[in-house]
Structure formats: C-alpha cells, structure tokens
Design a protein around this motif. Structure first.
Motif, PDB file in Angstrom:
ATOM      1  N   LEU A  25      -7.800   1.181   7.026  1.00  0.00           N
ATOM      2  CA  LEU A  25      -7.052   0.097   6.390  1.00  0.00           C
ATOM      3  C   LEU A  25      -5.570   0.401   6.250  1.00  0.00           C
ATOM      4  CD1 LEU A  25      -9.685  -0.411   3.589  1.00  0.00           C
ATOM      5  CD2 LEU A  25      -9.376  -1.884   5.575  1.00  0.00           C
ATOM      6  N   GLU A  26      -4.771  -0.660   6.287  1.00  0.00           N
ATOM      7  CA  GLU A  26      -3.331  -0.562   6.053  1.00  0.00           C
ATOM      8  C   GLU A  26      -2.982  -1.434   4.853  1.00  0.00           C
ATOM      9  OE1 GLU A  26      -0.774   1.040   7.555  1.00  0.00           O
ATOM     10  OE2 GLU A  26      -2.114   2.049   8.966  1.00  0.00           O
ATOM     11  N   PRO A  27      -2.139  -0.930   3.950  1.00  0.00           N
ATOM     12  CA  PRO A  27      -1.721  -1.777   2.832  1.00  0.00           C
ATOM     13  C   PRO A  27      -0.861  -2.931   3.340  1.00  0.00           C
ATOM     14  CG  PRO A  27      -0.505   0.292   2.827  1.00  0.00           C
ATOM     15  CD  PRO A  27      -1.520   0.379   3.919  1.00  0.00           C
ATOM     16  N   SER A  28      -0.860  -4.013   2.587  1.00  0.00           N
ATOM     17  CA  SER A  28      -0.075  -5.182   2.947  1.00  0.00           C
ATOM     18  C   SER A  28       0.787  -5.570   1.758  1.00  0.00           C
ATOM     19  CB  SER A  28      -1.003  -6.337   3.320  1.00  0.00           C
ATOM     20  OG  SER A  28      -0.263  -7.521   3.492  1.00  0.00           O
ATOM     21  N   LEU A  29       2.010  -5.965   2.019  1.00  0.00           N
ATOM     22  CA  LEU A  29       2.902  -6.404   0.943  1.00  0.00           C
ATOM     23  C   LEU A  29       2.539  -7.800   0.451  1.00  0.00           C
ATOM     24  CD1 LEU A  29       6.301  -5.101   2.324  1.00  0.00           C
ATOM     25  CD2 LEU A  29       4.879  -4.091   0.540  1.00  0.00           C
ATOM     26  N   ALA A  30       1.937  -8.577   1.323  1.00  0.00           N
ATOM     27  CA  ALA A  30       1.580  -9.947   0.966  1.00  0.00           C
ATOM     28  C   ALA A  30       0.101 -10.170   1.246  1.00  0.00           C
ATOM     29  CB  ALA A  30       2.422 -10.936   1.759  1.00  0.00           C
ATOM     30  N   GLY A  31      -0.738  -9.901   0.256  1.00  0.00           N
ATOM     31  CA  GLY A  31      -2.159 -10.138   0.435  1.00  0.00           C
ATOM     32  C   GLY A  31      -2.968  -8.866   0.425  1.00  0.00           C
ATOM     33  N   PRO A  32      -4.224  -8.985   0.807  1.00  0.00           N
ATOM     34  CA  PRO A  32      -5.123  -7.825   0.787  1.00  0.00           C
ATOM     35  C   PRO A  32      -4.770  -6.839   1.896  1.00  0.00           C
ATOM     36  CG  PRO A  32      -6.210  -9.674   1.816  1.00  0.00           C
ATOM     37  CD  PRO A  32      -4.891 -10.188   1.295  1.00  0.00           C
TER      38      PRO A  32
END
Length: 125
Positions: A25-32
C-alpha cells in the motif's frame, strides 16, 4: 490477496500502510491508501487486522486477484470479520483468540524486506 479499500469507511490513519510486511500500500493525501503493488500481497491479513474502520477486504486467494463487487462485500458482513474472529482490539472480551498480536514480529519482517529490496536495487545500479 488485498482487493478493496472502502473509502467511506477509511479513516486515513495509514495503519495498514505501516503494518504491511510487503509494502503493498501507498499512503494518499486525498482519500484512502492506494493498493499500489497488489501482486506483492502475501494474504497475511495484517491490513485487515489493523483497520479499525473495517474498510479493507482481503480475499483468501493468495495467488491471484479476485474480482469483487464493493456493494456485495459491504452487504456480506465480511468487512471486519477477520478482526472479530481473532479477538482483536474491541472484540477481545468476546473473541478470546489473540494469537495474531504479533505486531513486533511483522514490523521487523517489514523492515527486513524493505532493507533487502533497497540492497537489490543498489546491486542493480
């Protein structure tokens, strides 16, 4: 294999990103978080265990992606089932099996996998 992150249930805590031993997984600034490397998922269910919002669905097939319908998964009651059945967090009083509380082991494994991947990239240069 991880198949779905339900945005409406995701709190954006990124616990799943941090605990994943194979960096799927990669973090997202806008959303999950984003399922960035699905093929690397080892179906360990750690992301499901650490998701307090029950926003993640991991299918039991560890070899191949499984097409899923978000509405069917929401209606099925499968979201959060793994956490409940293993006595995780708020379910500890009702479901006594806590053998999955191996956080430090999985974090060490993740750190080792990241270091090994970095070493491989360095060797390829």
């Amino acid at each position: 294999m991880i198949e779905l992150i339900v945005a409406e249930r995701c709190a954006g805590c990124n616990a799943c990103v941090e605990i994943c031993p194979t960096n799927v997984l990669e973090p997202s600034l806008a959303g999950p978080p984003v399922i960035a490397r699905q093929e690397d998922c080892q179906t360990c269910f750690m992301c499901e265990l650490y998701c307090r919002g029950d926003a993640i669905y991991v299918a039991p097939d560890c070899e191949n992606p499984t097409p899923v319908d978000k509405d069917e998964i929401l209606a099925s009651g499968l979201l959060g089932e793994f956490r409940r059945n293993h006595g995780w967090d708020e379910w500890a009083g009702q479901y006594p099996n806590e053998h999955w509380r191996m956080e430090s082991v999985f974090l060490r494994a993740r750190d080792m996998a990241i270091a090994e991947a970095a070493a491989r990239r360095e060797q390829q240069k």
